[in-house]
Design a protein around this motif. Structure first.
Motif, mmCIF file in Angstrom:
data_model
loop_
_atom_site.group_PDB
_atom_site.id
_atom_site.type_symbol
_atom_site.label_atom_id
_atom_site.label_comp_id
_atom_site.label_asym_id
_atom_site.label_seq_id
_atom_site.Cartn_x
_atom_site.Cartn_y
_atom_site.Cartn_z
ATOM 1 N N UNK A 1 0.960 -1.151 -0.086
ATOM 2 C CA UNK A 1 0.002 0.076 -0.099
ATOM 3 C C UNK A 1 0.782 1.133 -0.110
ATOM 4 N N UNK A 2 2.182 1.075 0.213
ATOM 5 C CA UNK A 2 3.106 2.266 -0.051
ATOM 6 C C UNK A 2 3.849 2.333 -1.338
ATOM 7 N N UNK A 3 3.215 1.488 -2.328
ATOM 8 C CA UNK A 3 3.640 1.466 -3.565
ATOM 9 C C UNK A 3 4.775 0.807 -3.911
ATOM 10 N N UNK A 4 5.141 -0.366 -2.893
ATOM 11 C CA UNK A 4 6.213 -1.156 -3.190
ATOM 12 C C UNK A 4 5.669 -2.526 -3.318
ATOM 13 N N UNK A 5 5.906 -3.004 -4.731
ATOM 14 C CA UNK A 5 5.525 -4.427 -5.151
ATOM 15 C C UNK A 5 6.377 -5.231 -4.728
#
Length: 155
Positions: free
Chosen positions: A19-23
């Motif tokens: 959810x912090x943009x880290x896949x």
């Protein structure tokens, strides 16, 4: 269940950071970039274990929760550098199993903690995971080298 929010799926460092943009793939690329080539290959082979270790997941979850507390205004953003260093050190300890390295991890993470921003969280976690992985495997590989050398010389 319909959203896949099961304990098995959610008990993952990578999932906590999504959810912090880290896949997930990005997290392990970031970890690998911070490791020597031989250890990067070992990390890629063991990414599932690194991602799913319960103590490591707990340490990452604690840091994510504190990050949320800051975003909600429950904690002042000025305390982020201290929170980031200290809890990042706990992540490295969870991976390495070396509690005696706490101060060193804190000092090394001080330059990574930066200002409070969601994008900095994944960088901090990747750095802490890599530091712990290096300490865990350098020590283990040295012991294995000694065993192999000792075994080889005894023949």
């Amino acid at each position: 269940m319909q959203n896949g929010l099961t304990p098995i799926r959610q008990s993952s460092c990578a999932r906590l950071l999504e959810r912090f943009g880290c896949q997930p793939d990005t997290l392990f690329e970031e970890i690998s970039r911070r490791l020597p080539a031989a250890l990067a290959a070992l990390a890629r082979q063991n990414d599932h274990d690194l991602d799913r270790d319960p103590l490591t997941v707990a340490a990452v979850a604690a840091l994510v929760h504190l990050h949320d507390q800051l975003s909600w205004g429950l904690l002042p953003q000025t305390c982020w550098p201290d929170i980031a260093c200290r809890h990042g050190a706990h992540i490295a300890i969870a991976v390495a199993g070396r509690t005696e390295r706490y101060k060193d991890y804190c000092n090394r993470l001080a330059s990574t903690s930066g200002i409070y921003e969601p994008s900095n969280l994944a960088t901090l976690v990747a750095t802490a995971l890599a530091m712990g992985f290096i300490d865990k495997w350098d020590k283990t590989l040295m012991r294995l080298d000694n065993v192999v050398t000792t075994s080889g010389s005894a023949e």
